[in-house]
Scaffold this motif. Sequence first.
Motif, PDB file in Angstrom:
ATOM      1  N   ARG A 243       0.822  -1.208   0.000  1.00 46.95           N
ATOM      2  CA  ARG A 243       0.000   0.000   0.000  1.00 46.95           C
ATOM      3  C   ARG A 243       0.857   1.259   0.000  1.00 46.95           C
ATOM      4  NH1 ARG A 243      -3.651  -2.650   4.712  1.00 46.95           N
ATOM      5  NH2 ARG A 243      -4.825  -4.114   3.410  1.00 46.95           N
ATOM      6  N   ILE A 244       1.964   1.219   0.746  1.00 43.67           N
ATOM      7  CA  ILE A 244       2.886   2.362   0.742  1.00 43.67           C
ATOM      8  C   ILE A 244       3.415   2.590  -0.669  1.00 43.67           C
ATOM      9  CG2 ILE A 244       5.171   3.155   1.488  1.00 43.67           C
ATOM     10  CD1 ILE A 244       4.636   1.776   4.177  1.00 43.67           C
ATOM     11  N   LEU A 245       3.857   1.506  -1.301  1.00 44.73           N
ATOM     12  CA  LEU A 245       4.429   1.614  -2.640  1.00 44.73           C
ATOM     13  C   LEU A 245       3.383   2.104  -3.636  1.00 44.73           C
ATOM     14  CD1 LEU A 245       7.106   1.114  -4.110  1.00 44.73           C
ATOM     15  CD2 LEU A 245       6.294  -1.170  -4.663  1.00 44.73           C
ATOM     16  N   ALA A 246       2.161   1.587  -3.529  1.00 40.32           N
ATOM     17  CA  ALA A 246       1.099   2.019  -4.443  1.00 40.32           C
ATOM     18  C   ALA A 246       0.753   3.489  -4.220  1.00 40.32           C
ATOM     19  CB  ALA A 246      -0.138   1.144  -4.263  1.00 40.32           C
ATOM     20  N   GLY A 247       0.832   3.940  -2.972  1.00 41.49           N
ATOM     21  CA  GLY A 247       0.585   5.350  -2.701  1.00 41.49           C
ATOM     22  C   GLY A 247       1.648   6.252  -3.293  1.00 41.49           C
ATOM     23  N   PRO A 250       1.301   5.646  -7.835  1.00 36.38           N
ATOM     24  CA  PRO A 250      -0.107   5.329  -8.135  1.00 36.38           C
ATOM     25  C   PRO A 250      -0.402   5.004  -9.587  1.00 36.38           C
ATOM     26  CG  PRO A 250       0.174   7.693  -7.845  1.00 36.38           C
ATOM     27  CD  PRO A 250       1.490   7.061  -7.475  1.00 36.38           C
ATOM     28  N   ASP A 251       0.547   5.278 -10.473  1.00 41.06           N
ATOM     29  CA  ASP A 251       0.314   5.026 -11.898  1.00 41.06           C
ATOM     30  C   ASP A 251       1.177   3.883 -12.427  1.00 41.06           C
ATOM     31  OD1 ASP A 251      -1.556   7.116 -12.113  1.00 41.06           O
ATOM     32  OD2 ASP A 251       0.051   8.593 -12.323  1.00 41.06           O
ATOM     33  N   ALA A 252       1.714   3.065 -11.540  1.00 45.72           N
ATOM     34  CA  ALA A 252       2.529   1.922 -11.946  1.00 45.72           C
ATOM     35  C   ALA A 252       1.652   0.677 -11.944  1.00 45.72           C
ATOM     36  CB  ALA A 252       3.713   1.746 -10.997  1.00 45.72           C
TER      37      ALA A 252
END
Length: 440
Positions: A243-247, A250-252
């Motif tokens: 979730r940290i990485l996605a935050g 966010p466009d990966a």
Amino acid sequence: MAAAMLASPADLADKAGMAADPTHRAIEAVFRIERARLIAGLARLTRDVDRAEELAQEALLAALTDWPASGVPERPGAWLMAAAKRRAIDGFRRAAMQDRKHAEIARERDDERDMSIESLEARLDDDLGDELLGLIFAACHPAISPEARAALTLRLVGGLTVEEIARAFLSNEAAIAARITRAKKAIAKAGVAFEVPRGRALAPRLASVLEVIYLIFNEGYAATSGPDLVRPPICAEAQRLGRILAGLMPDAPEVLGLLALMEIQASRLSARAGPDGALVPLPEQDRARWDQLLIRRGLKALARAEALGGADGPYALQAALAACHARARRAEETDWRRIGALYDRLGQVMPSPVVELNRAVAHSMAFGPEAGLALIDTIAGEAALRNYAPLPAARGDFLLRAGRAAEAKLAFEAAAALAGNERERDFLLARAAVCGELVR
């Protein structure tokens, strides 16, 4: 300072002679939230992970000393970062560094001497994404072994203690501490920059990060050894990292694909084991126990990944496979033909013997056990599957469903002999016993 020697907020409070009052609890909570951010910024400044950890704890100790009297600052994260950076710069000066880096840092110290906390926080917020991402990419650098990357990531980004990491991986603290120390030395030796890779370097480095996070998740979802089938806390930590990485990215699409995969798989954790801890196969699980919130989160992340053009990414495809099960209200409603087609695509995108084994399982469910046996025969000689328990376990399932119980019994026994997890071994032996009863 060695990783195993780093103190927790509670330990530092004890050393400072403080009681666990509301201010103390607030400091602990702030530090848990800000710790990775602090280390990220300090590692980027000092190029030394150990020193960054030490500085973060020195800032914590300063907070434990100052805040009970002055109160928790309005912007505690900025206060901690400012305190840590000033200690870092003072340390550089005491060492009388003569290189250009020292001159740059000294100028930064002079610029910040009279800077307000509000102004400093604004600058820190601007850099937070890059700094935290830089720390994640450094901890997951390919120069480090996957196991060491996992331990270092849990330590630096997750904030877990060496004891907690050792417990998660069923290892001893000395071994984990040594693993973390070797990882830090490898980072220093390779001259790894604490920054996000650019251009062509980004894709392979991001793949390394995703590999580490999924490795951590899988160790919780299907423990490779020990008495427990699953370890939900380590799955939760991997999900938090995802979730940290996605935050931050966010466009990966593949970051979102991995997050979707973990969320959907984690939704089944409470149903994977029975009251006695025994393994419950997916078709037999009580789907009412699946976590619908995690399923919704996973499906949302998957939809976002697909909307960004990432439908054929390895993690997005695996998430789509998990979604097929999540959408089926009953096991009988599972769309095995779609699952088989998705595995056909995954085998092209991410060819591996394990993917082919899972493809054989899907085809056996969609087109019958003989179809699965035909596919499994094509990969039986693969070196990567030589001591891989799921291979004979899958063969045993196909043979049993094909009415060849005697052969299935031998296959399940072979799988049990290879299984490292005790619950998995018990399950396979139980299936072998069922086959034995059918043969009589």
